[in-house]
Design an enzyme around this catalytic site. Sequence first.
Site, PDB file in Angstrom:
ATOM      1  CE1 TYR A 109      -3.949  -2.009   0.617  1.00  0.00           C
ATOM      2  CE2 TYR A 109      -2.298  -3.542   1.822  1.00  0.00           C
ATOM      3  CZ  TYR A 109      -3.714  -3.427   1.186  1.00  0.00           C
ATOM      4  OH  TYR A 109      -4.470  -4.274   1.124  1.00  0.00           O
ATOM      5  CG  ASN A 132     -10.409  -2.878  -8.142  1.00  0.00           C
ATOM      6  OD1 ASN A 132     -11.036  -2.034  -9.019  1.00  0.00           O
ATOM      7  ND2 ASN A 132      -9.595  -3.390  -8.159  1.00  0.00           N
ATOM      8  CB  CYS A 140      -7.456  -4.826  -5.600  1.00  0.00           C
ATOM      9  SG  CYS A 140      -8.937  -5.932  -5.787  1.00  0.00           S
ATOM     10  CG  HIS A 141      -5.295 -10.436  -7.137  1.00  0.00           C
ATOM     11  ND1 HIS A 141      -5.838  -9.828  -8.220  1.00  0.00           N
ATOM     12  CD2 HIS A 141      -4.180 -10.837  -7.614  1.00  0.00           C
ATOM     13  CE1 HIS A 141      -5.447 -10.296  -9.491  1.00  0.00           C
ATOM     14  NE2 HIS A 141      -4.264 -10.934  -9.115  1.00  0.00           N
ATOM     15  CD  GLU A 167      -1.543 -12.620 -10.962  1.00  0.00           C
ATOM     16  OE1 GLU A 167      -0.364 -11.959 -10.540  1.00  0.00           O
ATOM     17  OE2 GLU A 167      -2.594 -12.098 -11.134  1.00  0.00           O
TER      18      GLU A 167
END
Length: 182
Positions: A109, A132, A140-141, A167
């Site tokens: 953040y 979001n 946002c993850h 990912e």
Amino acid sequence: MTTVYWSSFTHPTFQNKPLFLAATDKGLCKITWPSENFESMTTWVEKQIPDAVVIEDKEVIAPFANQLNEYMNGEREDFDVPLDFRGTAFQTSVWNQLTQIPYGQIRSYSEIADALGNPKAVRAVGTANGANPIPIIAPCHRVIGKNAALTGFRGGLQIKEKLLQLEGFHDYTQQGHARFQF
């Protein structure tokens, strides 16, 4: 009057619970989480686009759903569909920063706040991240605590973890939200 098109999307990752996708003529404007229902999508539309007419249209939503499906199947790393962010100028700046985080990478953040030129806006970044409207595509993850902890997540920490693992990112701690560790 603005037309908002919608359709549902299901995937085994979400136990085949529907995500509702909504788009205007400008682009995708909303994706719900499996824990949210159709009414949560329409309530968001009423608040953000008060003059909207909501129409189910699978053909309009198909390009967004197809790219989301390819991503969920590990066949896509980048999205190239148009987005129609609806929020404050600050929120939109945060959401645009999210789209700049590469696949398989994370940001804290505080790194997002720094990138916006406002290093003291860490909490505001967290609030905007949580609001979001286009998760996954505006990833946002990929935002975690600077101590590598998975922090609070509107879609649920299990989903955040699944998306990061999809990912190939595993360098985080599962302790969840740790206060003041943004």
